[in-house]
Structure formats: C-alpha cells, structure tokens
Design an enzyme around this catalytic site. Sequence first.
Site, PDB file in Angstrom:
ATOM      1  N   HIS A 187       0.800  -1.224   0.000  1.00 49.96           N
ATOM      2  CA  HIS A 187       0.000   0.000   0.000  1.00 49.96           C
ATOM      3  C   HIS A 187       0.830   1.269   0.000  1.00 49.96           C
ATOM      4  O   HIS A 187       0.423   2.288  -0.536  1.00 49.96           O
ATOM      5  CB  HIS A 187      -0.966  -0.025   1.181  1.00 49.96           C
ATOM      6  N   ARG A 299     -10.010   2.896  -2.118  1.00 49.01           N
ATOM      7  CA  ARG A 299      -9.484   2.183  -0.943  1.00 49.01           C
ATOM      8  C   ARG A 299      -9.845   2.986   0.314  1.00 49.01           C
ATOM      9  O   ARG A 299      -9.083   3.823   0.771  1.00 49.01           O
ATOM     10  CB  ARG A 299      -7.971   2.040  -1.039  1.00 49.01           C
ATOM     11  N   ARG A 334     -14.688   0.365  -1.795  1.00 49.15           N
ATOM     12  CA  ARG A 334     -14.381  -0.909  -1.141  1.00 49.15           C
ATOM     13  C   ARG A 334     -14.458  -0.681   0.365  1.00 49.15           C
ATOM     14  O   ARG A 334     -13.874   0.270   0.880  1.00 49.15           O
ATOM     15  CB  ARG A 334     -12.978  -1.371  -1.512  1.00 49.15           C
ATOM     16  N   GLU A 431      -9.563 -12.160  -4.510  1.00 48.06           N
ATOM     17  CA  GLU A 431      -8.136 -11.971  -4.232  1.00 48.06           C
ATOM     18  C   GLU A 431      -7.569 -13.073  -3.335  1.00 48.06           C
ATOM     19  O   GLU A 431      -6.432 -12.996  -2.896  1.00 48.06           O
ATOM     20  CB  GLU A 431      -7.873 -10.587  -3.636  1.00 48.06           C
ATOM     21  N   ASN A 454      -2.939  -8.074  -6.577  1.00 42.12           N
ATOM     22  CA  ASN A 454      -1.834  -7.851  -5.619  1.00 42.12           C
ATOM     23  C   ASN A 454      -1.871  -8.906  -4.523  1.00 42.12           C
ATOM     24  O   ASN A 454      -0.837  -9.450  -4.126  1.00 42.12           O
ATOM     25  CB  ASN A 454      -1.946  -6.468  -4.971  1.00 42.12           C
ATOM     26  N   ARG A 465       3.744  -9.789  -0.253  1.00 44.88           N
ATOM     27  CA  ARG A 465       3.810  -8.656  -1.178  1.00 44.88           C
ATOM     28  C   ARG A 465       4.668  -7.509  -0.659  1.00 44.88           C
ATOM     29  O   ARG A 465       5.004  -6.598  -1.402  1.00 44.88           O
ATOM     30  CB  ARG A 465       2.395  -8.175  -1.528  1.00 44.88           C
ATOM     31  N   CYS A 502      -8.750  -4.757 -10.320  1.00 47.59           N
ATOM     32  CA  CYS A 502      -8.279  -3.507  -9.729  1.00 47.59           C
ATOM     33  C   CYS A 502      -6.902  -3.662  -9.109  1.00 47.59           C
ATOM     34  O   CYS A 502      -6.393  -2.743  -8.492  1.00 47.59           O
ATOM     35  CB  CYS A 502      -9.284  -2.971  -8.716  1.00 47.59           C
TER      36      CYS A 502
HETATM   37  C1  PEP Z   1      -5.392  -6.220  -4.627  1.00 45.92           C
HETATM   38  O1  PEP Z   1      -5.160  -6.993  -3.687  1.00 45.92           O
HETATM   39  O2  PEP Z   1      -5.022  -6.430  -5.787  1.00 45.92           O
HETATM   40  C2  PEP Z   1      -6.104  -4.963  -4.381  1.00 45.92           C
HETATM   41  C3  PEP Z   1      -6.515  -4.213  -5.368  1.00 45.92           C
HETATM   42  O3  PEP Z   1      -6.289  -4.592  -3.091  1.00 45.92           O
HETATM   43  P1  PEP Z   1      -5.125  -3.975  -2.196  1.00 45.92           P
HETATM   44  O4  PEP Z   1      -3.935  -3.706  -3.076  1.00 45.92           O
HETATM   45  O5  PEP Z   1      -5.654  -2.729  -1.600  1.00 45.92           O
HETATM   46  O6  PEP Z   1      -4.890  -5.053  -1.212  1.00 45.92           O
HETATM   47 MG    MG Z   2      -6.147  -6.675  -1.805  1.00 47.98          MG
END
Ligand code: PEP
Ligand code: MG
Length: 591
Positions: A187, A299, A334, A431, A454, A465, A502
């Site tokens: 993030h 977000r 979201r 996800e 992500n 990540r 997304c």
């Molecule tokens: C994702 O996980 O791809 C996503 C868009 O949500 P975030 O990056 O906020 O976890």
């Molecule tokens: Mg996510």
Amino acid sequence: MKVFSGVSVVPGIVKGKAFLYLEDLEVPHYTIPQEQSVEEMKRFAAAVKETAEDLRSLQENTENKEQAAIFTAHLLMAEDQDFHYKVKAWLESKYENIEWIVFEVARELSRKLMESSSSYLRERALDIADVSRRIIKNLLGLKRFSLADLQEDVILAARNLLPSEVLAMNRNRVKALLMDGGSRTNHTAILLRSFGIPSVVGLSPAIREISSGSRIILDGGTGKVILDPDDETEKRYEAQIEGPEGSYEITGKPRFPAETNFPAETSDGHRVSLKANIGIPDEVETLDRYGAEGIGLFRSEFLFLQNGRGSEEEQYAAYSRVIQAMQGKPVTIRTVDLGGAGVLPMQTEEENPLLGWRGIRFSLDLPDMFKTQLRAILRASIHGKVQIMFPMISGIEELEQALALLEEARSECRKKDQAFAGNIETGTMIEIPSAVMIADILAKKSGFFSIGTNDLIQYVLAVDRGNEKVSRLAQNTHPAMLRLIKQTIDAAHIRGIPAAMCGEMAGDPAAAALLLGLGLDEFSMTAVSIPQIRHIIRGINFKSCKTLAESALASSSHKQVQTLLRDWYGEHFPGLILASDMVLEKELGKK
Ligand code: PEP
Ligand code: MG
C-alpha cells in the site's frame, strides 16, 4: 560513489540531499536494575501527563463532536488507575523498561477485549492500542519530529514507511523517496504512485550507508539510487534532468495522449471500461485529465489512516465529495481493508498479519464500525452512482454476512429517514485463491467481480507482497495466475456479471492485450496509467488478443509467457520495449 539497485515504483530522476527518517515501530526491550524502577515510574508518569495534554489539545481543536468524544475516551484510558496499577505491578515483578511494559500491558488488555462477545468492547481494543502508542511515542521522544513538518526539499530515505506516514508527510517537500523495504504492490507503493513521487523501494541494505545530507541521485525508472555521485555520473544524469530545481515529474502529465474523448475500444469494436483506483478523496480532482470512466476501487481504509477513527459524518463527507465530483460516473467504494500491512498498531502484533485479521474478517468482527461505514456510503449514494465492494472474501458465508449487515444498515437509515439510492450494486473482490475456486458460487450473490491481483499473487504463489527478498517471484503472468484469472472471468460471464480487475496488473501495459484476450471487462488502475492502457487497447485487435490469451494459457512457465508477450508486442507495436518484469519502458507512443 556507490550505486544501489532496488525496485522501481514511480519513474522520475531527482537529484538532491537525503533526509534520513527512522521510523518508530520497534519498541525497545531490556531489563533495568532494580534501583532504577522509581525513575522508570517517573518517566511513565511524565509520558502519561504529556499524552493527556496532547489529547486535551486535540479535543479542544476539533469541531467534530464524535471525534472529540473519542479523544475524551482516550484521555480516560490514559489516566486510568487500573492501567497504571498494572504497569507498576509488572515493573516491580520483572524490572523491564517501561516502554515495553506499556506495550505488553496494552496488548494483554486489547487481547482480552477482543475475546469479548460484545462488539462494543471489541472496538475498545482499538482505542487501547491508540492510546498506548501515544504514550510509547512520548516515552521514546518520537513526537518531536513529524514528516508533516518537513520544511526543505528532500529525498526521503526510510526503512519501511507505513501508508499512514506517507499520508501524513509534507508531500510538497518530499521530491523523491527511497526505502530499504517495500515492494511494487504494497500500500505504501500504491500511495506513492498516486502522489507521483519518484520512488525506489526494496533497496536493503542502503539505509545504513545514508545519512541526512548525503548527496543522492535517484532514478525511479531504473530503480537506481546513487550515493555521492562522481562528476561524470552527475553530468550524465543532469543532462536528463529537466527544470531549474533539478527534478522532473513524469507523472504529473500524461506521457500518452489522454484521448479522453475516445472509448477504450479495439480496432474490431470490442469495448472495455477504464477506471481509476484512488486512496484519498483529493485524487478525484485529477481523474478527468486521464479520462477515467469511473472509480473502480476507492481504498476507503486510507480515510481511517488519515482521520483516525473515521466517524460516520467524516466518511459521509468524504464519500459524498468523491461521488459528486464524478458526476454520475460509477464510484466503487471498497469497505475497509484494514490490517495485514501493519496499518493499525495492534495488528502488527500478529504472527502472520497477511494471513490474519484483515479485510472483511476485521469488518465482520467489528459490526458497529462496519455498519457505520455502510451507512455513510448509503447516505452518500444519493449524490451519484455507487457500488460497494467487499475485500478478502474467502467463502460464501462472509459474503452473506456482509450483505446481511448491509441490509441492517439500510434499515437503520430508513428508521432515521435517511435517504439512499435504490440501485447500489454490490460486488466481491476476488483476491484469495479459495474465492476463485468457488467463483461460480460467489457469482450468484455478486453484482460484479473485481480481481485483486496484488493479493491473489501473494496467496497463490506464497510471496509476501511487502517482502523485497521474494518480490521477483511475484509474477503476474505465472501460468497459475493466468488460469485463476481466466476461471474468475468465465464464472462471472456464465452468471452474466462483469469481471473487473483492480490489482496493479490492470495498469501493466504488457499485460493489457492478454487480459483483453482473457475477456476482462473493466480495468481499474492508478489514473496516470489510463492513457497508455487506452492507447494500447485502441491499437489492437480483439481477435488477435484472444489467440494470444490461448497461447499464454497453454504455456508452461512464466518465462515462456514473457517471451510470448515480447514477440507479440514486437509484432503489433514495433518499437515497444518491455523490461524483464513486464513493465513497459518507453517508445510506446511511436507505434
Ligand atoms: C489487490 O489486492 O489487488 C487490491 C486491489 O487490493 P489492495 O492492493 O488494496 O490489497
Ligand atoms: Mg487486496
């Protein structure tokens, strides 16, 4: 001169002086001699007094009644005699440093509250975490400097900034940023991209060699950071730097024609929609420039990081502002995905936060907080077109519970005569691998899907990540990822609902043709990426994308898919250069 290589997050070359910022997150732990315990208790009393003064001044300076009530509650907790007694008893039995004791006592209290069946008490656990953090900061003297107070232009060097710290820093003064930790898709990186601050992350171990005042050249495009550059290097970079201040911004202006009047349609008439991801309401002002057809991901957790607890009125104001600014274009909010990234102090205490208490799990455990958010969204929905999306859904029960709480929020609004739109679509973020496997089941209760690559990558490939050591394994075109994406899109289409994406992959130009071929209906990304994705889509043929997707699905390795894409783009976009991590480097405009 020394050159460090890291992960490129935001392109741009910046030359300047470093400012070293060491974050506070580590609470020291050591034992003290018995005779020092009186002194430790005095330090504790002084820190509590300072915290109480801070809270009183926050309370006096806020006009928002709900926010003021939170500060009053925090004040009572900071001065709570039972809490002080527990700290003293611990000190007198274990002789450890007081910061550690405050941290441990608060953790114990939070844990007990979290086990309560009352959602009111569970939410108080967050307050305790807030208050103890303030006391610990005062004990460590960390309040003295805040990144919000930066007065000079700097290249900020840090170990691993939290999203809340990026939100709080004086962004006018941070010309570039480098970090030892981090990755392209956590993030912090996502926010840096939104703000267009040239950045390189995952540099470990650069920080220990950099001090405030060090001369640095940061090249966000190649992921290079040069410490004490020699004359020749400096001249070479200076030739590339535009502008009198020695920095240039790529991200402020679209590199590709925005073509805002043209739809994202292939040469043979297949149309998709391109939307923006935003984190804070201010970003909405720039979206028109890039031709965003809506917001595919708001977000909302960043509101909580910026404004503390995010009262219903604060949230209502923020959502209304975004929805109004979009003038009827869809806005997908979201619900909070707090947790995982260490955004709230108590959550960093989990052994495996990314597999822990985050996303919809957090919201379902704190139904009052969740319904506050849902009511704020519902009430704001009268200003335009709103969609609600739930993060981190792993099974149908979670989706059903979230929808039931949305129904409760609707009744609560009705009881108070608060109007809301009747046509709010609700969607599911895909996800977690389990969500892909049961996408057919989830589709029955979803108005749309949005694939969060992500997280999907990290869970399916077992790649944290935020961990720079394994970021090379986060391959969005790994055959496993392609199959999961295809399965999700197919499940959506069988049910007749749209499939969006997304995650960061949606804004990766090298993946665009492939995603089109897999049947993706909507691409949502950092707004600056929209022009290039639109440009690519308008320059290709859907039929050939489908053939490309078929070959990619038949490939046996990530490397094979990359070779396939490189050849395909070479044929369709001669002059295009793809870097090894599939980021488009340059020359796309010369098609
Ligand atoms: C994702 O996980 O791809 C996503 C868009 O949500 P975030 O990056 O906020 O976890
Ligand atoms: Mg996510």
